[in-house]
Design an enzyme around this catalytic site. Structure first.
Site, PDB file in Angstrom:
ATOM      1  N   SER A  22     111.067 -48.032 -43.111  1.00  0.00           N
ATOM      2  CA  SER A  22     112.456 -47.497 -43.917  1.00  0.00           C
ATOM      3  C   SER A  22     112.825 -49.017 -44.971  1.00  0.00           C
ATOM      4  O   SER A  22     114.068 -47.991 -44.767  1.00  0.00           O
ATOM      5  CB  SER A  22     112.905 -47.055 -42.970  1.00  0.00           C
ATOM      6  OG  SER A  22     112.474 -46.371 -41.997  1.00  0.00           O
ATOM      7  N   LYS A  59     123.026 -50.531 -42.614  1.00  0.00           N
ATOM      8  CA  LYS A  59     122.418 -49.421 -41.832  1.00  0.00           C
ATOM      9  C   LYS A  59     123.434 -48.553 -40.937  1.00  0.00           C
ATOM     10  O   LYS A  59     124.214 -50.384 -40.208  1.00  0.00           O
ATOM     11  CB  LYS A  59     120.853 -49.895 -42.059  1.00  0.00           C
ATOM     12  CG  LYS A  59     120.502 -48.121 -41.520  1.00  0.00           C
ATOM     13  CD  LYS A  59     118.804 -48.641 -41.370  1.00  0.00           C
ATOM     14  CE  LYS A  59     117.839 -47.013 -41.361  1.00  0.00           C
ATOM     15  NZ  LYS A  59     116.711 -47.704 -41.113  1.00  0.00           N
ATOM     16  N   SER A  92     113.846 -44.913 -44.309  1.00  0.00           N
ATOM     17  CA  SER A  92     115.368 -44.010 -43.669  1.00  0.00           C
ATOM     18  C   SER A  92     116.690 -45.092 -44.166  1.00  0.00           C
ATOM     19  O   SER A  92     117.398 -45.217 -44.228  1.00  0.00           O
ATOM     20  CB  SER A  92     115.174 -44.278 -41.872  1.00  0.00           C
ATOM     21  OG  SER A  92     115.422 -45.350 -41.441  1.00  0.00           O
TER      22      SER A  92
END
Ligand code: GLN
Length: 480
Positions: free
Chosen positions: A173, A74, A149
């Site tokens: 997330s 990420k 996210s």
């Protein structure tokens, strides 16, 4: 080749069925073919990947299960000499001078970095729609969000654009996008994986964990990334077990709690699917009991007050001076701060700063921040009591499957409600995972959540692995 799990790919590499270079090239080709549609990646590190794959092939032993295995991180996890943007304008051109602990641990274990994956700006969000680089699409239906996210990591695992990915989870997330895209998403206990070099959202909540195709793979990744670091004082001394020891055959002797509050306000289809899976869990030998966590109804306000407060102070470092975006036409110091931040931060980050600063300000601190901190302590006690009675909890991960892109962007409260079932484990620092558990009538994935007591990752692994041996939801693939 690109449908393999870590365990399968490792076997293929050991038996010389293919090389890491071939494996890596297949992923790079697939990313090139599919990412114009999905937008899971914000940076593809082709040269770095092929170089690492070559190194793994030259070494050739593949003793470490992650050796030569292609993955992504990420884009809030720092990578030396590779851009790390938090998917924001303010860090659009930021290249870290060092690796995060997780990055270093993965590289040391021989894993191959394919690139950096899309996320909501600074990991704030539940749909990946707040990324400065555009929304990540759900591989099962590209009109729908991938969740957030960690939307990029989740979509890329589900769509075979990597073998595994690393995301972060503050209040859902990793788990929520895993649920919406159909893969395994593992949130560790607070402190189990060092946060050093990971861009902070809320420092007393943030965790780092794997998104994988199976629970077995999650155990293999955790074996590499978990454990104390001198760089992060919140990582405990507690030893890390070999998590693969918990990939057992059945659930005999385990007591699984089903908290009734986690079914309130959840779509009926999701409830039916989770209930059907609870029946599977019973057949696998577990004793299933109903439990109650009455404070669950305060989870969303408690979470958002605390997280936004911590975040508002964490965001203070982006001042347009030290690093990151600086406004062109600013003349004096205050002007630099104001213009750079106004231009550099997206809507959700600005909302965070305003909400958090308000909750922390004189006169409101006691009423909001302090009160929420007290509720946090009560929620922790409530979980402690429940875990005296059971080994793990089973709940839905999300109250609803993926929603259409744009459906909730004008209504922040509706967006926050997507996190109702995932924030409690964030508030209380508990390990928790989401696993593929079925599909809605429209063919959208639905996830099941497992929660265990702090530092009891192995319980989550055992329940999840045994469940996956008995079901095939995790083997279903989207058509792209
Ligand atoms: N949607 C939640 C938030 O914005 C969770 C995000 C996360 O876990 N990073 O806070």
């Amino acid at each position: 080749m690109i449908e393999l799990t870590i365990a399968e790919a490792n076997k293929g590499l050991k038996e010389k069925k293919f090389s890491s270079t071939e494996l890596t090239q297949s992923y790079l080709d697939h990313i090139e073919k599919t990412d114009g549609t999905l937008n899971s990646y914000v940076t593809v590190t082709k040269e770095v990947a092929l170089e690492q794959a070559k190194k793994a092939d030259e070494k050739g032993s593949f003793e470490n299960p992650l050796e030569g295995i292609p993955m992504n991180l990420k884009d809030i996890i720092c990578t030396k000499d590779i851009k790390t943007t938090a998917c924001s304008k303010i860090l659009e051109d930021f290249t870290p001078p060092y690796n995060a602990d997780v990055t270093q641990r993965l590289l040391d274990s021989g894993a191959v970095l394919l690139g950096k994956a899309n996320t909501d700006q600074f990991a704030m969000g539940s749909s990946s729609e707040s990324s400065y680089f555009g929304v990540t699409k759900n591989p099962w239906n590209t009109e729908y969000v991938a969740g957030g996210s960690s939307g990029g990591p989740a979509a890329s695992v589900a769509a075979d654009q990597c073998v595994f990915a690393i995301g972060t989870d503050t209040g859902g997330s990793i788990r929520q996008p895993a649920s919406l895209c159909s893969c395994v998403g593992f949130k560790v206990s607070y402190g189990r994986v060092p946060r050093y070099g990971v861009i902070s959202y809320a420092s007393s909540f943030d965790t780092i964990g794997p998104l994988t195709k199976t629970m077995e793979d999650a155990a293999l990744v955790l074996n590499v990334i978990a454990g104390k670091s001198e760089n992060d004082s919140t990582t405990p001394d507690q030893p890390v077990p070999d998590y693969t020891n918990f990939l057992k055959e059945d659930l005999t002797g385990m007591i699984i709690g089903v908290p009734k509050e986690y079914f309130e306000g959840v779509e009926q289809e999701t409830i039916d699917i989770i209930n059907a899976n609870i029946e599977v869990i019973k057949k696998l030998g577990a004793n299933v009991i109903e439990v109650s966590l009455p404070l669950t109804k305060y989870a969303i306000p408690t979470y958002y007050l605390l997280v936004k407060s911590e975040a508002s102070t964490n965001m203070a470092r982006y001042d347009g001076v030290k690093y990151g975006h600086t406004a062109d036409d600013a003349k004096e110091l205050l002007d630099i701060y104001m213009k750079s931040r106004s231009e550099g931060f997206g809507e959700e980050v600005k909302r965070t700063i305003m909400l958090g600063t308000y909750a922390l300000s004189a006169g409101y601190y006691d009423a909001f921040y302090l009160k929420a901190a007290k509720v946090r302590a009560l929620m922790q006690q409530e979980f402690e009591e429940v875990f005296l009675k059971c080994d793990a909890l089973i709940t839905p991960t999300s109250p609803f499957p993926a929603f259409k892109i744009g459906a909730k962007t004008d209504d922040p409260l509706a967006m926050y409600a997507a996190d109702t079932l995932t924030v409690p484990a964030g508030i209380c620092g508990l390990p928790s995972a989401s696993l593929p558990a079925g599909f809605s009538k429209e063919g959208l994935p639905i996830g099941m959540q497992i929660i265990a007591n702090q530092y009891k990752e192995e319980k989550v692994i055992q329940v999840g692995h045994v469940f996956q041996k008995a079901t095939d939801w995790h083997t279903k693939k989207p058509t792209l």
